[in-house]
Design a protein around this motif. Structure first.
Motif, mmCIF file in Angstrom:
data_model
loop_
_atom_site.group_PDB
_atom_site.id
_atom_site.type_symbol
_atom_site.label_atom_id
_atom_site.label_comp_id
_atom_site.label_asym_id
_atom_site.label_seq_id
_atom_site.Cartn_x
_atom_site.Cartn_y
_atom_site.Cartn_z
ATOM 1 N N ARG A 248 -2.462 11.984 49.274
ATOM 2 C CA ARG A 248 -2.581 13.136 49.834
ATOM 3 C C ARG A 248 -2.062 14.216 48.961
ATOM 4 O O ARG A 248 -0.724 13.988 48.958
ATOM 5 C CB ARG A 248 -2.072 13.093 51.194
ATOM 6 C CG ARG A 248 -3.168 11.961 52.209
ATOM 7 C CD ARG A 248 -2.679 11.741 53.701
ATOM 8 N NE ARG A 248 -3.629 11.322 54.701
ATOM 9 C CZ ARG A 248 -3.647 10.015 54.538
ATOM 10 N NH1 ARG A 248 -2.704 9.045 53.912
ATOM 11 N NH2 ARG A 248 -4.389 9.223 55.568
ATOM 12 N N ARG A 249 -2.693 15.066 48.576
ATOM 13 C CA ARG A 249 -2.073 16.107 47.855
ATOM 14 C C ARG A 249 -1.311 17.106 48.490
ATOM 15 O O ARG A 249 -1.839 17.550 49.523
ATOM 16 C CB ARG A 249 -3.197 16.590 47.069
ATOM 17 C CG ARG A 249 -2.815 17.569 45.645
ATOM 18 C CD ARG A 249 -3.890 18.073 45.020
ATOM 19 N NE ARG A 249 -3.587 18.891 44.164
ATOM 20 C CZ ARG A 249 -4.243 19.823 43.215
ATOM 21 N NH1 ARG A 249 -5.644 19.181 43.320
ATOM 22 N NH2 ARG A 249 -3.968 20.406 42.277
ATOM 23 N N THR A 250 -0.270 17.753 48.097
ATOM 24 C CA THR A 250 0.595 18.891 48.195
ATOM 25 C C THR A 250 0.298 19.789 47.138
ATOM 26 O O THR A 250 0.052 19.455 46.173
ATOM 27 C CB THR A 250 2.032 18.561 48.560
ATOM 28 O OG1 THR A 250 2.603 18.326 47.664
ATOM 29 C CG2 THR A 250 2.120 17.816 49.750
ATOM 30 N N ASN A 251 0.747 21.102 47.244
ATOM 31 C CA ASN A 251 0.651 22.110 46.211
ATOM 32 C C ASN A 251 1.673 22.904 46.162
ATOM 33 O O ASN A 251 1.770 24.188 46.020
ATOM 34 C CB ASN A 251 -0.496 22.814 46.425
ATOM 35 C CG ASN A 251 -1.888 22.121 46.277
ATOM 36 O OD1 ASN A 251 -2.440 21.870 45.031
ATOM 37 N ND2 ASN A 251 -2.587 22.089 47.437
ATOM 38 N N ILE A 252 3.016 22.651 46.437
ATOM 39 C CA ILE A 252 4.147 23.429 46.216
ATOM 40 C C ILE A 252 4.478 23.568 44.764
ATOM 41 O O ILE A 252 5.434 24.575 44.565
ATOM 42 C CB ILE A 252 5.507 22.706 47.071
ATOM 43 C CG1 ILE A 252 5.870 21.414 46.395
ATOM 44 C CG2 ILE A 252 5.046 22.515 48.428
ATOM 45 C CD1 ILE A 252 7.191 21.029 47.169
ATOM 46 N N GLY B 101 2.546 14.905 46.271
ATOM 47 C CA GLY B 101 2.113 14.873 47.308
ATOM 48 C C GLY B 101 2.686 13.509 47.975
ATOM 49 O O GLY B 101 3.733 13.273 47.806
ATOM 50 N N PHE B 102 1.763 12.710 48.689
ATOM 51 C CA PHE B 102 2.308 11.372 49.426
ATOM 52 C C PHE B 102 1.248 10.478 48.579
ATOM 53 O O PHE B 102 0.116 10.543 48.548
ATOM 54 C CB PHE B 102 1.797 11.663 50.954
ATOM 55 C CG PHE B 102 2.316 12.660 51.747
ATOM 56 C CD1 PHE B 102 3.380 12.662 52.454
ATOM 57 C CD2 PHE B 102 1.544 13.979 51.920
ATOM 58 C CE1 PHE B 102 4.061 13.790 53.109
ATOM 59 C CE2 PHE B 102 2.138 15.078 52.612
ATOM 60 C CZ PHE B 102 3.500 14.937 53.146
ATOM 61 N N ASN B 103 2.015 9.216 48.696
ATOM 62 C CA ASN B 103 1.416 8.006 48.073
ATOM 63 C C ASN B 103 0.972 8.379 46.421
ATOM 64 O O ASN B 103 -0.255 8.187 46.348
ATOM 65 C CB ASN B 103 0.419 7.079 48.776
ATOM 66 C CG ASN B 103 0.946 7.229 50.278
ATOM 67 O OD1 ASN B 103 1.940 6.352 50.128
ATOM 68 N ND2 ASN B 103 0.040 7.288 51.270
ATOM 69 N N VAL B 104 1.870 8.867 45.738
ATOM 70 C CA VAL B 104 1.467 9.418 44.455
ATOM 71 C C VAL B 104 1.686 8.355 43.524
ATOM 72 O O VAL B 104 2.967 7.695 43.213
ATOM 73 C CB VAL B 104 2.458 10.441 44.045
ATOM 74 C CG1 VAL B 104 1.943 11.323 42.631
ATOM 75 C CG2 VAL B 104 2.379 11.768 45.147
ATOM 76 N N VAL B 105 0.661 7.774 42.830
ATOM 77 C CA VAL B 105 0.695 6.630 42.038
ATOM 78 C C VAL B 105 -0.126 6.985 40.687
ATOM 79 O O VAL B 105 -1.068 7.514 40.628
ATOM 80 C CB VAL B 105 0.024 5.409 42.499
ATOM 81 C CG1 VAL B 105 -0.028 4.236 41.651
ATOM 82 C CG2 VAL B 105 0.604 5.050 44.162
ATOM 83 N N ILE C 14 6.789 10.198 48.479
ATOM 84 C CA ILE C 14 6.876 11.519 48.741
ATOM 85 C C ILE C 14 7.528 11.926 47.526
ATOM 86 O O ILE C 14 8.512 11.944 47.127
ATOM 87 C CB ILE C 14 7.584 12.118 49.797
ATOM 88 C CG1 ILE C 14 7.044 11.407 51.031
ATOM 89 C CG2 ILE C 14 7.157 13.629 50.031
ATOM 90 C CD1 ILE C 14 7.572 11.573 52.414
ATOM 91 N N GLY C 15 6.667 13.054 46.743
ATOM 92 C CA GLY C 15 7.162 13.695 45.449
ATOM 93 C C GLY C 15 6.122 14.228 44.421
ATOM 94 O O GLY C 15 5.081 14.089 44.818
ATOM 95 N N ILE C 16 6.544 13.722 43.159
ATOM 96 C CA ILE C 16 5.859 14.177 42.218
ATOM 97 C C ILE C 16 5.911 13.368 40.914
ATOM 98 O O ILE C 16 7.033 12.843 40.576
ATOM 99 C CB ILE C 16 6.095 15.603 41.611
ATOM 100 C CG1 ILE C 16 5.231 16.169 40.423
ATOM 101 C CG2 ILE C 16 7.505 15.807 41.041
ATOM 102 C CD1 ILE C 16 5.349 17.588 40.126
ATOM 103 N N ILE C 17 5.093 13.051 40.240
ATOM 104 C CA ILE C 17 5.188 11.995 38.725
ATOM 105 C C ILE C 17 4.492 13.113 37.805
ATOM 106 O O ILE C 17 3.755 14.038 37.911
ATOM 107 C CB ILE C 17 4.556 10.893 39.051
ATOM 108 C CG1 ILE C 17 2.814 10.980 39.015
ATOM 109 C CG2 ILE C 17 5.052 9.946 40.266
ATOM 110 C CD1 ILE C 17 1.935 9.812 39.135
ATOM 111 N N ALA C 18 4.916 12.596 36.447
ATOM 112 C CA ALA C 18 4.573 13.298 35.288
ATOM 113 C C ALA C 18 4.465 12.500 34.088
ATOM 114 O O ALA C 18 4.558 11.298 34.154
ATOM 115 C CB ALA C 18 5.597 14.564 34.919
#
Length: 391
Positions: free
Chosen positions: A288-292, A314-318, A329-333
């Motif tokens: 689930r995406r967030t946009n902060i 967002g949530f469940n970021v893989v 919960i967070g961000i990957i790059a």
């Protein structure tokens, strides 16, 4: 022989003849005239000679015959119509009064001071009362501030609030941060949480990034079990915990905080996102995406490192290759222009590795990780104390 004897003899003979005829069944009785029996089949001349007037006397009744066998029962008759409703009976006698119930719980002690009118609360006025005209309740001075005399929702298991937000809205001026009882819905029992009672935030989790209790693949993200819920104190300490608010508390905002072990201050960000609970957003594993934005995630740390591309949040970021970095919960790059082999992350509930390293070599479930010397801040592995709150 005299005339009377002759007449008598003829009468007797006539009677004998009559009985004989009856015995052989030739006599048929047809009528009785003036008490005399008239025989048909006897010549009229004979009747005339016998005077045809014979008076008979009934014989003695015979003995009663034996009682016959009982006949079979007849078929049941058709059901009759319902009868008319009877009259209402008389009112019964009133029962005996029951025994008195047990006494209720003892109320809180009163404050043995007279009602004061002062607006100041200090050691001098400690214990004094006043009526708060705006809030419509009586307050007492505890030596520092005025507090509501009536027990506040959330102060006991028997009087829970619906959330910390309710406490903040109704009693902001007289509430302090700490442990409170809440009951978010009728379908759950009251439980204790930590509340930011002034701003209305309810604690959901505390995560120590140096441990693996809340790593991405931990069952604590997908079940409804508490973890260390009895360890709550009146402050946000460093003891890991998962509270029942994880699956019971609806919200429209999340408050995420990270405290570095080498730099004691906690940095916070707010994420606008609605859910029936945090469990409903994470347990099924769906992204689930967030946009902060990347900058907001970086602001959780005094110094951070991320690669330039991908920036999936967002949530469940893989990452597309699940052996690389992932976070609940967070961000990957990534350094490539895709999210296949992401080698850096910031967030809560993280795991994964890159550049051929084993996940166990990182052992960071909350914080910032960057590998392969491609992050803008170089390689880093910073574990932090993470806090997740909602309202």
């Amino acid at each position: 022989m005299s005339l009377m004897s002759t007449s008598f003899s003829r009468t007797v003979m006539k009677s004998v003849r009559l009985f004989l005829l009856l015995a052989v069944g030739s006599l048929q009785m047809t009528s009785v005239l003036s008490g005399a029996v008239v025989e048909k089949g006897i010549q009229e001349s004979d009747c005339t000679r016998a005077c045809c007037s014979v008076v008979t006397v009934p014989g003695v009744s015979g003995a009663a015959g034996m009682k016959g066998e009982k006949g079979e029962s007849g078929e049941n008759g058709t059901k009759g119509n319902t009868g008319l409703r009877g009259k209402i009976g008389l009112k019964g006698v009133q029962g005996v009064t029951g025994l008195a119930g047990p006494p209720g719980p003892r109320g809180p002690p009163g404050i043995a001071r007279s009602l004061g009118n002062t607006k100041l609360c200090s050691i001098v006025s400690e214990g004094m009362l006043r009526y708060n005209q705006q809030r419509k309740w009586v307050e007492y001075c505890n030596g520092a501030i005025w507090l509501a005399l009536t027990p506040l929702p959330g102060t006991s298991q028997q009087l829970p609030a619906s959330s910390c937000k309710e406490i903040a809205i109704r009693y902001r001026s007289s509430s302090r941060n700490g442990k409170y009882w809440i009951k978010p819905s009728l379908h759950v029992s009251a439980f204790q949480v930590y509340c930011d009672a002034y701003n209305g935030w309810t604690l959901i989790m505390k995560i120590n990034g140096r441990n693996q209790n809340f790593a991405y693949d931990s069952a604590l993200w997908s079940n409804k079990d508490t973890f260390n819920s009895g360890s709550l104190t009146s402050s946000l300490d460093d003891t890991e915990a998962k509270l029942a608010s994880y699956w019971t508390l609806p919200f429209t905002e999340l408050r995420l905080g990270m405290k570095e072990y080498t730099n004691g201050g906690t940095r916070w960000i707010t994420v606008g996102y609605s859910g029936s609970s945090l469990y409903s957003l994470i347990a099924d594993g769906r992204y689930r995406r967030t946009n902060i934005g990347e900058y907001r995630w970086r602001s959780l740390l005094s110094r951070s490192s991320l690669q330039a591309n991908c920036n999936k949040e967002g949530f469940n970021v893989v990452a597309n290759d699940p052996d690389h970095h992932r976070v609940r919960i967070g961000i990957i790059a990534n350094n490539e222009h895709d999210c296949v082999t992401s080698d850096s992350r910031i967030g809560f509930g993280g795991t994964g590795s890159g550049c051929g390293l084993q996940e166990s070599a990182l052992a960071n479930s909350c914080g910032n990780v960057a590998q392969c010397n491609t992050g803008d801040g170089g390689d880093t592995n910073v574990s932090v104390m993470g806090y997740i709150m909602a309202r």
